[in-house]
Write a protein that holds these residues in place. Structure first.
Motif, PDB file in Angstrom:
ATOM      1  N   MET A  20     -29.453  40.100 -71.423  1.00  0.00           N
ATOM      2  CA  MET A  20     -28.090  39.687 -71.779  1.00  0.00           C
ATOM      3  C   MET A  20     -27.672  40.367 -73.084  1.00  0.00           C
ATOM      4  O   MET A  20     -28.432  40.392 -74.050  1.00  0.00           O
ATOM      5  N   GLN A  21     -26.483  40.924 -73.077  1.00  0.00           N
ATOM      6  CA  GLN A  21     -25.983  41.626 -74.256  1.00  0.00           C
ATOM      7  C   GLN A  21     -25.756  40.652 -75.411  1.00  0.00           C
ATOM      8  O   GLN A  21     -25.149  39.594 -75.238  1.00  0.00           O
ATOM      9  N   GLU A  22     -26.262  40.994 -76.606  1.00  0.00           N
ATOM     10  CA  GLU A  22     -26.058  40.112 -77.747  1.00  0.00           C
ATOM     11  C   GLU A  22     -24.606  40.188 -78.211  1.00  0.00           C
ATOM     12  O   GLU A  22     -23.926  41.207 -78.054  1.00  0.00           O
ATOM     13  N   SER A  23     -24.152  39.111 -78.801  1.00  0.00           N
ATOM     14  CA  SER A  23     -22.789  39.047 -79.315  1.00  0.00           C
ATOM     15  C   SER A  23     -22.740  39.680 -80.703  1.00  0.00           C
ATOM     16  O   SER A  23     -23.780  39.878 -81.352  1.00  0.00           O
ATOM     17  N   ALA A  80     -28.885  50.656 -81.996  1.00  0.00           N
ATOM     18  CA  ALA A  80     -28.513  52.012 -82.403  1.00  0.00           C
ATOM     19  C   ALA A  80     -27.265  52.510 -81.686  1.00  0.00           C
ATOM     20  O   ALA A  80     -26.593  53.430 -82.164  1.00  0.00           O
ATOM     21  N   HIS A  81     -26.938  51.913 -80.543  1.00  0.00           N
ATOM     22  CA  HIS A  81     -25.750  52.325 -79.785  1.00  0.00           C
ATOM     23  C   HIS A  81     -24.544  51.433 -80.070  1.00  0.00           C
ATOM     24  O   HIS A  81     -23.474  51.643 -79.509  1.00  0.00           O
ATOM     25  N   PHE A  82     -24.731  50.425 -80.917  1.00  0.00           N
ATOM     26  CA  PHE A  82     -23.655  49.521 -81.337  1.00  0.00           C
ATOM     27  C   PHE A  82     -22.942  48.887 -80.139  1.00  0.00           C
ATOM     28  O   PHE A  82     -21.726  48.685 -80.145  1.00  0.00           O
ATOM     29  N   ARG A  83     -23.710  48.543 -79.103  1.00  0.00           N
ATOM     30  CA  ARG A  83     -23.117  47.984 -77.887  1.00  0.00           C
ATOM     31  C   ARG A  83     -22.456  46.620 -78.064  1.00  0.00           C
ATOM     32  O   ARG A  83     -21.530  46.295 -77.306  1.00  0.00           O
TER      33      ARG A  83
END
Length: 277
Positions: free
Chosen positions: A1-4, A20-23
């Motif tokens: 799950m993508q972090e907020s 590192a990709h600042f997603r």
């Protein structure tokens, strides 16, 4: 799950790590996300540091200190021992402007402008430690100084260093010699002389520690016997707690330096790459 974004901020503050990709951050492309994320993480770091140091007190020596003159005085013997006369002024000019003491007046700009977020986190902890405040993490690096490129960052703790043979300023300044190319400051460069000084990679910390300790011995001791006595005192310990340092080799380098007419050159010779390397 993508972090907020909030989770990303919390992770960065407690560890210095980030995606590192600042997603987690909004934006149409990586550049936009990186810009947004970097600003958010730095602002969170600055806000946290300000909160923890709202009542910090600095050593009396700092507010009135002429940092350039102070630095030139500290590194002068090292520069004169390691460089020919016609190069000394150029090197002293660089080192004189290299030192930044982390204080309430400088810390915000340092954390905003240092290129790497991981370095900003390390510098925040260096500053917090220097003013006697809780670090951002229990396992944060216990730094006494930090050099990056041609800049040396030092905490206010410099003026309260407990060891008479300690000088973090000289230690960090010594790292500039392998971080700065000769042509950057207008010195002649050759195939074998690209950097201010050629230091073997594995011996960079040995070189910096040796320069630091020898500078103190050089300051305190007038003459061979006095310097040998000081080295014997130092050798009783404690030694630097750094696993990059071979203590036996380090002390042997210092013995050679103390016995030599130009101890700085002996330190350099012992830490330079082999001619066949």
């Amino acid at each position: 799950m993508q972090e907020s974004p909030q989770q990303a901020i919390e992770r960065y503050l407690r560890s210095g790590e980030h995606d590192a990709h600042f997603r987690p951050w909004p934006g149409d492309d990586y550049i936009a996300q990186a810009r947004y994320g970097s600003v958010a993480l730095r602002h969170a770091l600055i806000s946290t540091v300000r909160h923890r140091t709202a009542h910090a007190e600095l050593p009396a020596a700092l507010p009135e200190l002429d940092v350039v003159a102070f630095t030139r005085g500290k590194v002068g013997p090292m520069v004169r021992g390691l460089f020919p006369v016609h190069e000394q002024d150029s090197v002293l000019d660089v080192l004189g402007r290299s030192v930044v003491f982390l204080t309430p007046a400088t810390i915000d700009a340092v954390l905003e402008q240092t290129p790497w977020l991981s370095t900003a986190w390390d510098l925040a902890n260096l500053y917090l430690a220097g003013v006697g405040t809780e670090l951002l993490a229990d396992d944060a690096p216990n730094l006494l100084g930090l050099s990056e490129g041609t800049t040396c960052y030092l905490s206010a703790e410099y003026f309260g260093a407990p060891g008479r043979f300690d000088d973090f300023l000289v230690h960090e300044a010594a790292h500039i010699f392998h971080n700065c190319k000769r042509r950057t400051i207008g010195l002649r460069e050759t195939r074998r002389r690209e950097w201010l000084l050629e230091i073997e990679f594995a011996k960079r910390e040995t070189f910096a520690y040796a320069c630091e300790t020898y500078s103190r011995i050089h300051d305190f001791g007038q003459g061979l016997r006095a310097r040998q006595t000081l080295l014997a005192e130092y050798a009783q310990g404690p030694m630097p707690a750094d696993d990059r340092l071979d203590v036996d080799e380090y002390l042997d380098i210092l013995r050679e330096a103390v016995a030599a007419r130009n101890g700085w050159k002996r330190i350099l010779a012992r830490c330079s790459p082999s001619q066949g390397g």
